[in-house]
Design a protein around this motif. Structure first.
Motif, PDB file in Angstrom:
ATOM      1  N   ASP A 181      11.760  45.130 -42.341  1.00  0.00           N
ATOM      2  CA  ASP A 181      10.452  44.638 -42.569  1.00  0.00           C
ATOM      3  C   ASP A 181      10.237  44.205 -44.132  1.00  0.00           C
ATOM      4  O   ASP A 181      11.376  44.794 -44.842  1.00  0.00           O
ATOM      5  N   VAL A 182       9.266  43.713 -44.504  1.00  0.00           N
ATOM      6  CA  VAL A 182       9.281  43.098 -45.789  1.00  0.00           C
ATOM      7  C   VAL A 182       9.283  44.148 -47.002  1.00  0.00           C
ATOM      8  O   VAL A 182       9.708  43.938 -48.005  1.00  0.00           O
ATOM      9  N   PHE A 183       8.764  45.300 -46.405  1.00  0.00           N
ATOM     10  CA  PHE A 183       8.256  46.447 -47.666  1.00  0.00           C
ATOM     11  C   PHE A 183       9.884  46.934 -47.984  1.00  0.00           C
ATOM     12  O   PHE A 183      10.196  47.484 -48.983  1.00  0.00           O
ATOM     13  N   MET A 184      11.044  46.859 -46.871  1.00  0.00           N
ATOM     14  CA  MET A 184      12.136  47.279 -47.566  1.00  0.00           C
ATOM     15  C   MET A 184      13.022  46.246 -48.372  1.00  0.00           C
ATOM     16  O   MET A 184      14.033  46.637 -49.089  1.00  0.00           O
ATOM     17  N   GLU A 185      12.557  45.156 -48.595  1.00  0.00           N
ATOM     18  CA  GLU A 185      13.140  43.998 -49.102  1.00  0.00           C
ATOM     19  C   GLU A 185      12.880  44.116 -50.727  1.00  0.00           C
ATOM     20  O   GLU A 185      13.741  43.367 -51.471  1.00  0.00           O
ATOM     21  N   GLY A 186      12.011  44.716 -51.212  1.00  0.00           N
ATOM     22  CA  GLY A 186      11.875  44.730 -52.797  1.00  0.00           C
ATOM     23  C   GLY A 186      10.498  44.690 -53.129  1.00  0.00           C
ATOM     24  O   GLY A 186       9.743  45.055 -52.270  1.00  0.00           O
ATOM     25  N   LEU A 187      10.172  44.636 -54.294  1.00  0.00           N
ATOM     26  CA  LEU A 187       9.003  44.623 -55.055  1.00  0.00           C
ATOM     27  C   LEU A 187       8.198  43.482 -54.404  1.00  0.00           C
ATOM     28  O   LEU A 187       8.744  42.107 -54.745  1.00  0.00           O
TER      29      LEU A 187
END
Length: 557
Positions: free
Chosen positions: A144-150
């Protein structure tokens, strides 16, 4: 236009060209001050000027379609959060929201209001790729996008000239490369300031108080020019589909292209659903590369702005991989998104075959590396870099494809000298890959061979995001397919095309980028061209004889 007559069409045309020069200086400022090599050396950026309605009036020639054409929509999102009546001199706004920016978290978008004599006259916006923004790293492994960074929502970066120190502290604390990341943020802000200064100088020179008349002229003329080109085409709907590797299963991209009196619409109904990994594409990025492909064929010589983009529209069902909803993972959205000009070309090939190339590599073959180095003032320190590399483009109807060239992204390959300076890696080989371009009357462009090893006794990470390994570029009208890409260790162990992998010390990473496809029967290729390819080492004697029916002895004759 009655308004145009009050200034004069010649003056308006001169000012239009000056606008393009202004944003090009804006882009060059970003390139020359950026910290990330992918921006500084390769031009992975965009820059543009917008009117107070969020309409893009001009874009820099330097930059990538994925950035520019998605940034064109992102300014409208900024205006929803920061209305023009609230803007003050010295303000600047920032986001990296993939669905309101340019498709993934690694791209920061900054928008700055431009004032002249105390009055708001325009907006400047820019974006560039930042190498590390925390999270799992710049690869497709996240779910998911939350794993991808700030994740930065719409925020004010500068308030009347005062930096948002809380935000800057958050950015520094959420990256493996705090100096580079902070520097890139200020570089983005600086280039907008340069653009604003140059615009004010232009307005003073021509004695205009607003961009309203000029903006209406630019947009109206561009729209008219594109519609005039579309009017020359037959009306109807054409279909095409293309299958690519995907993450753990193939992805099929389906398009229906409809040409009407009001424009061209591309509908991606029937395309594969979202992936559980980070190769999904937000709709803005899908639109950006689709309309770029259309523009390359239909309106090549018309400047890119809100007017020229207006007749070109795109739709994709929500939940398919080309309209991925939040919070799907999207870090490597370019792998799929950059295939869309080829998909669109497959439709246009049925309409204007004389203008359309064969399929090419399309997606960038970025070698995303990361690792640790012992020593330094702080003990162990890390490195990370996207080493930009490219395969071959598809053959053109009257010319060969381009070798080791990034199309459609347009970014340049990272020089070996820069990669070896910024990382402890050694490039033992970087050369054209013979026979990788699809054979044909016009030949596909060649890929390249790279052989890379750690220069220290430490492993390095490969965050692979490659495609065209299982499904290479397809030939046309009897032309051959391009060679598939290969990722492996020199010892013979194959590596995955996507996902995190460790390259042990002492091993060499082999990257063979794909070739573009050919057009027409190889036996119809000009014999002098075959002889030249053979002499230059672009094809082997075996290929010359077997595929092109050309005996190497003929070259001497």
């Amino acid at each position: 236009m009655s308004q145009s007559n009050s200034v004069g069409l010649i003056d308006l045309q001169i000012m239009w060209n000056r606008l393009i020069a202004v944003v090009e200086e804006q882009a060059q400022t970003l390139m020359r001050t950026a910290f990330s090599p992918i921006v500084r050396e390769c031009g992975d950026l965009s820059a543009g000027v917008f009117d107070l309605h969020g309409r893009m009036l001009a874009q820099a020639v330097t930059g990538t379609p994925g950035h520019v054409n998605s940034m064109a929509e992102s300014v409208k999102h900024f205006l929803r959060y920061f209305p023009v009546e609230t803007m003050k001199p010295g303000d600047a706004y920032i986001t990296n929201d993939p669905w309101m920016g340019t498709g993934h978290l690694n791209d920061f978008v900054i928008t700055t209001p431009c004032f002249r004599n105390g009055n708001l006259v325009a907006l400047f916006s820019c974006t560039s790729h930042l190498m590390d923004i925390g999270g799992i790293g710049f690869g497709p492994d996240a779910t998911d996008v939350f794993m991808e960074g700030l994740y930065i929502p719409m925020l004010k970066l500068f308030d009347q000239g005062k930096a948002n120190e809380t935000l800057m502290a958050m950015i520094r604390a959420n990256t493996r490369q705090p100096v580079d990341t902070e520097g890139d943020v200020y570089s983005l802000a600086a280039c907008n300031d340069v653009g604003a200064r140059r615009l004010v100088e232009m307005m003073d020179e021509f004695g205009i108080d607003t961009l309203d008349e000029l903006g209406d002229h630019v947009i109206a003329r561009s729209r008219e020019a594109v519609l005039a080109e579309i009017a020359k085409l037959p009306k109807g709907t054409w279909h095409n589909s293309m299958t690519v590797d995907g993450y753990d299963e193939p992805v099929t991209l389906k398009a229906a292209l409809t040409i009407s009196d009001t424009g061209i619409h591309v509908d991606f109904t029937g395309t594969t659903g979202v992936s559980r990994r980070g190769i999904n594409v937000p709709h803005a990025y899908t639109t950006a590369y689709t309309v770029f492909g259309l523009g390359c064929v239909v309106s090549t010589h018309i400047p890119n702005n809100a007017g020229s983009l207006e007749p070109l529209t795109v739709s994709a069902p929500e939940g398919c991989i080309l309209n991925a909803p939040k919070p799907t993972a999207v870090a490597s959205r370019h792998v799929i998104g950059q295939m869309l000009p080829d998909v669109t070309f497959g439709c246009l090939r049925q309409v204007v075959p004389e203008r359309v190339p064969a399929e090419g590599t399309s997606c960038l073959w970025n070698i995303n590396v990361r690792g640790r180095v012992k020593g330094g003032e702080g003990g162990n320190y890390g490195f990370g870099m996207a080493i930009t590399s490219n395969g071959g483009t598809g053959a053109r109807p009257d010319k060969d494809g381009l070798s080791a060239t990034a199309y459609p992204s347009g970014v340049r390959g990272t020089p070996v000298e820069i990669a070896e300076t910024q990382t402890p890696l050694i490039f033992w080989r970087k050369e054209f890959r013979p026979d990788s371009g699809g054979a044909g009357r016009t030949r596909g462009g060649l890929g390249q061979i790279m052989e890379i090893e750690s220069g220290i006794d430490e492993p390095f990470d490969l965050l692979a995001a490659f495609d065209r390994i299982d499904y290479p570029a397809r030939g046309r009208d009897g032309g051959g397919d391009g060679e598939a890409g290969v990722v492996a260790l020199k010892s013979g162990q194959p590596l995955k095309g996507k996902g995190f992998q460790l390259i042990p010390p002492g091993e060499r990473l082999m990257v063979l980028t794909p070739g573009g496809a050919g057009i027409g029967a190889p036996r119809d290729r000009d014999r002098t061209q075959v002889a030249n390819d053979l002499a230059d080492g672009l094809i082997t004697p075996e290929t010359a004889e077997k595929v092109y029916e050309f005996k190497p002895s003929q070259a001497a004759e």
